[in-house]
Design an enzyme around this catalytic site. Sequence first.
Site, mmCIF file in Angstrom:
data_model
loop_
_atom_site.group_PDB
_atom_site.id
_atom_site.type_symbol
_atom_site.label_atom_id
_atom_site.label_comp_id
_atom_site.label_asym_id
_atom_site.label_seq_id
_atom_site.Cartn_x
_atom_site.Cartn_y
_atom_site.Cartn_z
ATOM 1 N N TYR A 1 35.767 -83.760 -10.723
ATOM 2 C CA TYR A 1 36.178 -84.250 -9.389
ATOM 3 C C TYR A 1 37.462 -85.087 -9.454
ATOM 4 O O TYR A 1 38.003 -85.301 -10.513
ATOM 5 C CB TYR A 1 35.037 -84.907 -8.620
ATOM 6 N N GLU A 2 37.934 -85.474 -8.284
ATOM 7 C CA GLU A 2 39.243 -86.161 -8.152
ATOM 8 C C GLU A 2 40.376 -85.288 -8.682
ATOM 9 O O GLU A 2 41.344 -85.793 -9.257
ATOM 10 C CB GLU A 2 39.246 -87.512 -8.876
ATOM 11 N N GLY A 3 40.278 -83.987 -8.480
ATOM 12 C CA GLY A 3 41.274 -83.070 -9.029
ATOM 13 C C GLY A 3 40.862 -82.716 -10.449
ATOM 14 O O GLY A 3 40.808 -83.606 -11.317
ATOM 15 N N ARG B 1 41.466 -91.675 -9.162
ATOM 16 C CA ARG B 1 41.740 -90.990 -10.439
ATOM 17 C C ARG B 1 41.722 -91.977 -11.599
ATOM 18 O O ARG B 1 41.161 -91.696 -12.657
ATOM 19 C CB ARG B 1 43.088 -90.258 -10.367
#
Length: 555
Positions: free
Chosen positions: A399-401, A258
């Site tokens: 992406y990555e949440g 993140r």
Amino acid sequence: MLVSEAIKFAMGEIEPLQEIGEKWGVVHENEQVKCAPEFRKAFQLYGENGWIAASRDPEYGGQGFPNMMRIVVNDIMYGASQAFNMAPSLTHGAAHLIENFGSDDLKELYVRRMFEGQWAGTMCLTEPNAGSNLAATRTTAFPEGDHYKIKGAKIFISWGDHDLAENIIHLVLARIQGAPEGVRGISLFVVPKIRVNADGSLAEPNDVICTGVEKKLGLHASPTCALNFGDSDGCIGYLCGVENKGLAHMFQMMNQARINTGVSGMTLASTAYLNALAYTKERIQGSDIARRKEGFVPIIDHPDIRRMLLWMKAMVDGMRSMIYRTAFWSDLALELPDGEEKVRYNNLVDFLTPIVKAYASDIGFKVCEKAIQCLGGYGFCKEYPLEQYLRDVKIMSLYEGTNGIQSTDLMGRKMNMNGGAAFEAFMTEIEEFCRKNADHGILGKEIKALSAAGKRLRDVATTMGKQSKSDPLQWASNTYPALMCFGDMMAGWCLLDIAIIAQKTLDKGNESDFHKGKILQAKYFTGAVLPLTVARLETCLREGREIVEIPDEAF
Ligand SMILES: Cc1cc2nc3c(=O)[nH]c(=O)nc-3n(C[C@H](O)[C@H](O)[C@H](O)COP(=O)(O)OP(=O)(O)OC[C@H]3O[C@@H](n4cnc5c(N)ncnc54)[C@H](O)[C@@H]3O)c2cc1C
């Protein structure tokens, strides 16, 4: 030394891949992915030269630099080619997971080879029905002797297959047969593409099949793969860490990823800004509005272009400083002995992770868009690299949440974690800074403005923290704008901190445009951006419930 070597390597070996990769894309043939040959050479050099493991333990081939330096190296490498740099970055994250949670055998067999770039790594979380909600993970691990048989399908796996390295080591989330439902039943597995003998030599393929690659808006050189594990019942995996604690283990990689996603947003923005700056100095168009010059002028002379350049410059510097600071704090959190200070830095990093991820990715996109605006019609054309930066940077908010998920994490879990200690640590940093510098001769007015905005942020966020329980629908309608206000506050603080340091240099009589620029960008941010932040903050507590009440049919 590390920075200048990284710049040399990035310019010589990585930067050319940006254009090559965009033209070549990736080829999916016979369930295998092929990349441009130059990518393989660059990946091998990247590993051999120690870049993958710059901040890792020398015991496994690392160079022992602090985490902060890995972020600085990534700033440089991602700026040169985002699509390529994801491969070594994922390899680093996957190997680091094994280093932290794997058995001695796993560590011995995999970590050094991955850090040296002989083998690559991936993170395999997403499934067709498990995207934001990993509790729905269905991939299953069946116990069999000292290992597990893995069965399932993952999608959207970055660098899930390629020909850059001899082997690919997948770090896979799966549910051990009979494990509890939800996130409490997810474990982490090491699943090689090609099985590995005890001496590290390669054995037969491990029944991991790449069934397709996505055609995407950007990142054309980064294969985004659908992977099937165990279609022929021949996929072996090894438990990494503790049974049913897989998601918690994976969070180590995801939290780093993140921050790195924030680095990508920031560094693509930085590159876009520098491209726009160069163009605006050369492009001749229109006359000087104040008639200061005769004839046609470079477009950098037009105030509207200067407005965009100054905004981009301020945002890039604010994001870079925010990210480096977070990385520095993560080193302190790691290195300090147990005690209050260690806890405080851990809290700060936890609190800032969703802010860095979401703010730098969304502002990064906006900076790339502004950079295109500076080029006029040419910005829209492939002759210049800006349209590619804009396409490439969009993924960072997804992406990555997704950024929506980051905002609920920040305004819910992070606001309330450790009895509000993380929020308190963040606010105290800014409040202390404002208190110390309130009477600054040159920047006092700006610091007072930051302080006033901080007070309002504290009130609004505290109210929202409570609202997360009392009125979750209204709260969730406003978590995203609240996160962006936190990002603006952090950026404003960083810019003022930089400006104060720059002013000290000017006070010593060192006249420099570089330092003047740092002061002017901080004044511009607090004068032109911060008032909008304060107005946006008010919208987070508005009484109107249109978002909640509008019927689905009325959209
Ligand atoms: C190019 C690319 C590379 C990727 N690389 C990897 C990789 O290497 N490994 C990997 O495992 N995955 C990877 N992914 C997957 C990525 O992480 C997911 O796409 C992402 O987590 C979102 O999941 P989703 O696409 O299923 O969207 P969804 O979860 O369906 O979300 C759709 C929208 O709904 C919103 N939403 C969903 N649930 C909620 C909620 N509870 N509250 C509020 N809003 C919500 C989201 O914010 C989003 O706006 C990659 C994806 C892409 C496109």
